[in-house]
Design a protein around this motif. Sequence first.
Motif, mmCIF file in Angstrom:
data_model
loop_
_atom_site.group_PDB
_atom_site.id
_atom_site.type_symbol
_atom_site.label_atom_id
_atom_site.label_comp_id
_atom_site.label_asym_id
_atom_site.label_seq_id
_atom_site.Cartn_x
_atom_site.Cartn_y
_atom_site.Cartn_z
ATOM 1 N N CYS A 193 0.828 -1.206 0.000
ATOM 2 C CA CYS A 193 0.000 0.000 0.000
ATOM 3 C C CYS A 193 0.865 1.260 0.000
ATOM 4 O O CYS A 193 1.852 1.347 0.725
ATOM 5 C CB CYS A 193 -0.903 -0.001 1.234
ATOM 6 S SG CYS A 193 -1.917 1.486 1.393
ATOM 7 N N CYS B 183 -7.177 -0.649 -6.944
ATOM 8 C CA CYS B 183 -5.971 -0.373 -6.157
ATOM 9 C C CYS B 183 -4.750 -0.415 -7.083
ATOM 10 O O CYS B 183 -4.478 -1.448 -7.694
ATOM 11 C CB CYS B 183 -5.816 -1.399 -5.034
ATOM 12 S SG CYS B 183 -4.250 -1.205 -4.143
ATOM 13 N N CYS C 291 -9.012 3.556 -1.840
ATOM 14 C CA CYS C 291 -9.936 2.511 -1.366
ATOM 15 C C CYS C 291 -10.832 3.034 -0.251
ATOM 16 O O CYS C 291 -12.003 2.656 -0.168
ATOM 17 C CB CYS C 291 -9.163 1.284 -0.910
ATOM 18 S SG CYS C 291 -7.957 1.614 0.391
ATOM 19 N N GLY D 151 -0.787 4.328 0.301
ATOM 20 C CA GLY D 151 -1.633 5.382 0.849
ATOM 21 C C GLY D 151 -2.435 6.089 -0.227
ATOM 22 O O GLY D 151 -2.794 5.506 -1.228
HETATM 23 S S1 SF4 Z 1 -6.090 1.880 -3.034
HETATM 24 FE FE1 SF4 Z 1 -5.947 1.660 -0.795
HETATM 25 S S2 SF4 Z 1 -4.716 -0.202 -0.467
HETATM 26 FE FE2 SF4 Z 1 -4.400 0.448 -2.590
HETATM 27 S S3 SF4 Z 1 -2.555 1.725 -2.510
HETATM 28 FE FE3 SF4 Z 1 -4.316 3.107 -2.348
HETATM 29 S S4 SF4 Z 1 -4.643 3.375 -0.133
HETATM 30 FE FE4 SF4 Z 1 -3.321 1.555 -0.413
#
Ligand code: SF4
Length: 70
Positions: free
Chosen positions: A12, A60, A18, A14
């Motif tokens: 992840c 993601c 999500c 950030g």
């Molecule tokens: S979508 Fe969510 S889990 Fe994926 S990189 Fe971004 S913050 Fe992290």
Amino acid sequence: MTMRLTVDWTACEGRGLCGELLPELLDQDPWGYPMPREGGGTATVPAELTGHARRATRVCPTLALRLRRA
Ligand code: SF4
């Protein structure tokens, strides 16, 4: 069928994408990292939110979200 959403903290980056798509299950810390409300990096996904959880895993950018059977 009960599903669980898991965050891979090593992948992840950030930014909170999500958390914006799945605010029912994911809070965000001040840097945009997802914080599953159950704690421990995982969240139980109610059946009515399975579609939203699948979408969050698909978008993601680092493939840090996993949706699995509980
Ligand atoms: S979508 Fe969510 S889990 Fe994926 S990189 Fe971004 S913050 Fe992290």
